[in-house]
Design a protein around this motif. Structure first.
Motif, PDB file in Angstrom:
ATOM      1  N   LEU A 142       0.812  -1.217   0.000  1.00 34.59           N
ATOM      2  CA  LEU A 142       0.000   0.000   0.000  1.00 34.59           C
ATOM      3  C   LEU A 142       0.844   1.266   0.000  1.00 34.59           C
ATOM      4  CD1 LEU A 142      -2.674  -1.004   2.697  1.00 34.59           C
ATOM      5  CD2 LEU A 142      -2.719  -1.421   0.240  1.00 34.59           C
ATOM      6  N   HIS A 143       2.153   1.143   0.055  1.00 35.40           N
ATOM      7  CA  HIS A 143       3.011   2.314   0.189  1.00 35.40           C
ATOM      8  C   HIS A 143       2.982   3.166  -1.072  1.00 35.40           C
ATOM      9  CE1 HIS A 143       6.666   4.710   0.921  1.00 35.40           C
ATOM     10  NE2 HIS A 143       6.433   4.474   2.192  1.00 35.40           N
TER      11      HIS A 143
ATOM     12  N   SER B 186       8.343   2.341   7.584  1.00 36.49           N
ATOM     13  CA  SER B 186       7.853   1.050   7.087  1.00 36.49           C
ATOM     14  C   SER B 186       7.101   1.192   5.777  1.00 36.49           C
ATOM     15  CB  SER B 186       6.934   0.387   8.118  1.00 36.49           C
ATOM     16  OG  SER B 186       7.675  -0.113   9.200  1.00 36.49           O
ATOM     17  N   ILE B 187       7.160   0.125   4.995  1.00 34.71           N
ATOM     18  CA  ILE B 187       6.344  -0.006   3.799  1.00 34.71           C
ATOM     19  C   ILE B 187       5.102  -0.802   4.191  1.00 34.71           C
ATOM     20  CG2 ILE B 187       6.232  -1.035   1.491  1.00 34.71           C
ATOM     21  CD1 ILE B 187       9.253  -0.588   1.289  1.00 34.71           C
ATOM     22  N   ASP B 188       3.924  -0.201   4.055  1.00 32.51           N
ATOM     23  CA  ASP B 188       2.683  -0.851   4.471  1.00 32.51           C
ATOM     24  C   ASP B 188       2.322  -1.978   3.519  1.00 32.51           C
ATOM     25  OD1 ASP B 188       2.402   0.853   6.611  1.00 32.51           O
ATOM     26  OD2 ASP B 188       1.194   2.300   5.510  1.00 32.51           O
ATOM     27  N   VAL B 189       2.011  -3.133   4.096  1.00 31.16           N
ATOM     28  CA  VAL B 189       1.617  -4.309   3.326  1.00 31.16           C
ATOM     29  C   VAL B 189       0.315  -4.851   3.898  1.00 31.16           C
ATOM     30  CG1 VAL B 189       2.246  -6.648   2.632  1.00 31.16           C
ATOM     31  CG2 VAL B 189       4.012  -4.890   2.787  1.00 31.16           C
ATOM     32  N   MET B 190      -0.673  -5.031   3.048  1.00 30.75           N
ATOM     33  CA  MET B 190      -1.950  -5.605   3.478  1.00 30.75           C
ATOM     34  C   MET B 190      -2.004  -7.075   3.084  1.00 30.75           C
ATOM     35  SD  MET B 190      -5.854  -4.693   2.375  1.00 30.75           S
ATOM     36  CE  MET B 190      -5.777  -5.680   0.889  1.00 30.75           C
ATOM     37  N   ILE B 191      -2.347  -7.921   4.037  1.00 32.14           N
ATOM     38  CA  ILE B 191      -2.521  -9.349   3.782  1.00 32.14           C
ATOM     39  C   ILE B 191      -4.015  -9.651   3.836  1.00 32.14           C
ATOM     40  CG2 ILE B 191      -2.017 -11.680   4.604  1.00 32.14           C
ATOM     41  CD1 ILE B 191       0.497 -10.528   5.914  1.00 32.14           C
TER      42      ILE B 191
ATOM     43  N   LEU C 215      -9.026  -1.749   3.124  1.00 34.10           N
ATOM     44  CA  LEU C 215      -9.670  -2.073   1.857  1.00 34.10           C
ATOM     45  C   LEU C 215      -9.672  -0.861   0.926  1.00 34.10           C
ATOM     46  CD1 LEU C 215     -11.246  -4.093   0.133  1.00 34.10           C
ATOM     47  CD2 LEU C 215     -13.347  -3.290   1.246  1.00 34.10           C
ATOM     48  N   ILE C 216     -10.017   0.316   1.459  1.00 32.71           N
ATOM     49  CA  ILE C 216     -10.042   1.533   0.645  1.00 32.71           C
ATOM     50  C   ILE C 216      -8.641   1.871   0.145  1.00 32.71           C
ATOM     51  CG2 ILE C 216     -10.368   4.039   0.773  1.00 32.71           C
ATOM     52  CD1 ILE C 216     -12.791   3.552   2.535  1.00 32.71           C
ATOM     53  N   ARG C 217      -7.650   1.754   1.021  1.00 34.70           N
ATOM     54  CA  ARG C 217      -6.279   2.068   0.622  1.00 34.70           C
ATOM     55  C   ARG C 217      -5.793   1.120  -0.466  1.00 34.70           C
ATOM     56  NH1 ARG C 217      -2.342   2.318   5.513  1.00 34.70           N
ATOM     57  NH2 ARG C 217      -0.919   2.854   3.801  1.00 34.70           N
TER      58      ARG C 217
ATOM     59  N   SER D  83      -4.264   0.405  -6.104  1.00 36.26           N
ATOM     60  CA  SER D  83      -4.374  -0.333  -7.366  1.00 36.26           C
ATOM     61  C   SER D  83      -4.762   0.594  -8.515  1.00 36.26           C
ATOM     62  CB  SER D  83      -5.409  -1.452  -7.209  1.00 36.26           C
ATOM     63  OG  SER D  83      -5.600  -2.134  -8.426  1.00 36.26           O
ATOM     64  N   MET D  84      -5.729   1.470  -8.279  1.00 36.94           N
ATOM     65  CA  MET D  84      -6.179   2.383  -9.337  1.00 36.94           C
ATOM     66  C   MET D  84      -5.103   3.393  -9.717  1.00 36.94           C
ATOM     67  SD  MET D  84     -10.134   3.120  -8.254  1.00 36.94           S
ATOM     68  CE  MET D  84     -11.370   1.812  -8.354  1.00 36.94           C
ATOM     69  N   ILE D  85      -4.423   3.957  -8.726  1.00 31.05           N
ATOM     70  CA  ILE D  85      -3.389   4.953  -9.007  1.00 31.05           C
ATOM     71  C   ILE D  85      -2.214   4.311  -9.737  1.00 31.05           C
ATOM     72  CG2 ILE D  85      -1.717   6.516  -7.963  1.00 31.05           C
ATOM     73  CD1 ILE D  85      -4.598   7.554  -7.973  1.00 31.05           C
TER      74      ILE D  85
END
Length: 457
Positions: free
Chosen positions: A1-2, A38-43, A130-132, A137-139
């Motif tokens: 998400l970063h 940190s680099i944000d990562v969503m699992i 979820l929003i992030r 993805s869109m950007i």
């Protein structure tokens, strides 16, 4: 998400010499930064009927998954893992990765049960993730279509931060505004250079009719008539307050995206109308200066640097920070200079925090240094949180999130009578004493505090 992974980070993360796995032989540099971002990562886990139904148990199950992931990475990869209740920070390959789990069951509970306060608290994290993820993805896809998009966004973010608007315009909001310039460039074509895109961004901030027109960013061009109708209805609902008080529209900026048709994600609470007016005024001045620089070149005292220098005398008070105590002093664009205003307090720099540490050659010394690395530590952010806690209704705080060494303060005008009765804030104290207290709150980090305007009683 970063943001760096969607090409819109002003300062992409750099490999840290102390963030490698055990056993990786990397020649360490002589200096290393004390903090690492940190680099944000969503699992996102697959659905399963074995998940619990109670929201507290769901959150505990997520924590158990994260702890197990951390243990596995430590055992099999030699990574260093730092665990909390909500996340696990993993140091490997020279970077810090912040792992968080999103599970849709919490979101479904929020929708189906209407959401008690506890459920809302836990599910809001899932909703944010979820929003992030949808935004990222869109950007990222948009940058693939328009390679100039990323550089334009980075210039726009630098300008917003340089003029101390970081508290009011989220990074994602800036990305959406710039995206609109590429998706709806009429009567022009999509910007082909970063300077052109940056100029259009400034013109848009200053000229767009934010009060009566929603900004609809249809990145994938798949909005239907029903979607547009829903957005218009949400916009009209948000503007009902205009009939009651034209000076206080909340939100002042309405950004509609495919994942957020009610403009709740990034501009729900800020900027308000007065802040937006200030942003628009600054954007107009910068756009005029940039146009002049393009047409006539850098002649006289006004050069490109003026685009990213903000005047200090427009604030009621200014706080200067010790730039060698910032988490990333190398990110500072222009050191602040203060030649006017009344100096209220001056403080010495603390020796407790240094932005860099000297690395020795021994294995033991490297391990000791590794244990001193602080993940996501930002003294500026900590100071701002302390200020807001100490003066909840006294100041409006303006700051640069990208490494500025100055913080602007303007006196809060709302509910001044109530504050005087309660006696909780600096409005019932001497102004100088209040600003001295600001210096005490940031002792060791604050260089000096300067007063320009006394608040009106």
């Amino acid at each position: 998400l970063h943001v760096a992974l969607r090409h819109t980070s002003v300062f992409p993360p750099q490999p840290h010499p102390l963030a490698y796995e055990k056993g990786v032989n990397k020649k360490p540099s002589k200096l290393a930064s004390t903090s690492i971002q940190s680099i944000d990562v969503m699992i996102q886990l697959e659905g399963s009927g074995n998940w619990p139904v109670d929201h507290v148990t769901i959150e505990k199950t997520k924590s158990a998954f994260l702890l197990k992931i951390g243990e596995s990475l430590e055992e099999h990869s030699g990574a260093l893992c730092i665990a909390t209740e909500d996340e696990v920070n993993v140091l490997m390959s020279g970077y810090s990765f912040c792992l968080r789990i999103m599970h849709e069951k919490g979101l479904n509970m929020l929708r189906n049960q209407g959401g008690s306060d506890k459920i809302k608290g836990t599910s809001s994290v899932d909703k944010e993730l979820l929003i992030r993820s949808q935004h990222s993805s869109m950007i990222n896809g948009l940058h693939g279509r328009y390679p100039t998009y990323g550089p334009v966004v980075r210039l726009a973010k630098r300008w917003v931060a340089a003029h101390l608007f970081s508290s009011f315009l989220a990074e994602e909001a800036i990305e959406l505004i710039v995206a609109y310039l590429f998706l709806k460039p009429f009567p022009f074509r999509a910007p082909c250079s970063r300077v052109t895109g940056f100029l259009r961004f400034l013109r848009m901030l200053s000229n767009y009719d934010w009060a009566f027109t929603p900004l609809i960013v249809d990145i994938n061009e798949d909005f239907t008539l029903e979607d547009e109708k829903e957005i218009d209805e949400n916009f009209m609902l948000s503007r009902k307050s205009y009939e009651e008080n034209a000076q206080n529209i909340e939100p002042a900026v309405f950004l509609a995206a495919p994942y957020d048709k009610a403009s709740e994600a990034w501009t729900r609470y800020s900027p308000n109308r007065s802040v937006l007016k200030r942003i628009s005024s600054y954007a107009q001045s910068s756009a005029d200066l940039l146009t002049n620089l393009i047409l006539h070149g850098a002649d006289g005292p006004y050069t490109w640097e003026c685009l990213f220098r903000t005047p200090m005398n427009t604030y009621d008070a200014v706080v200067l920070l010790h730039h060698n105590k910032l988490s990333n002093p190398q990110h500072l664009l222009f050191p602040a200079e203060m030649n006017c205003g009344k100096q209220v307090i001056r403080g010495k720099a603390s020796k407790d925090f240094q932005p860099y540490m000297i690395l020795g050659g021994g294995v033991q010394s490297l391990e000791d240094a590794r244990n001193k690395v602080m993940v996501n530590f930002d003294p500026t952010r900590c100071f701002l949180e302390d200020l807001k806690r100490e003066f909840p209704n006294t100041f409006i705080v303006w700051y640069d999130s990208l490494g500025g060494d100055v913080i602007g303060l303007t006196w809060e005008k709302k509910d001044s009578r109530k504050r005087s009765r309660d006696g909780e804030d600096a409005s019932c104290m001497d102004t100088t004493a209040a600003l001295k207290r600001v210096g005490e709150v940031g002792k060791g980090f604050v260089k000096s505090v300067h007063l320009f305007k006394v608040p009106r009683r």
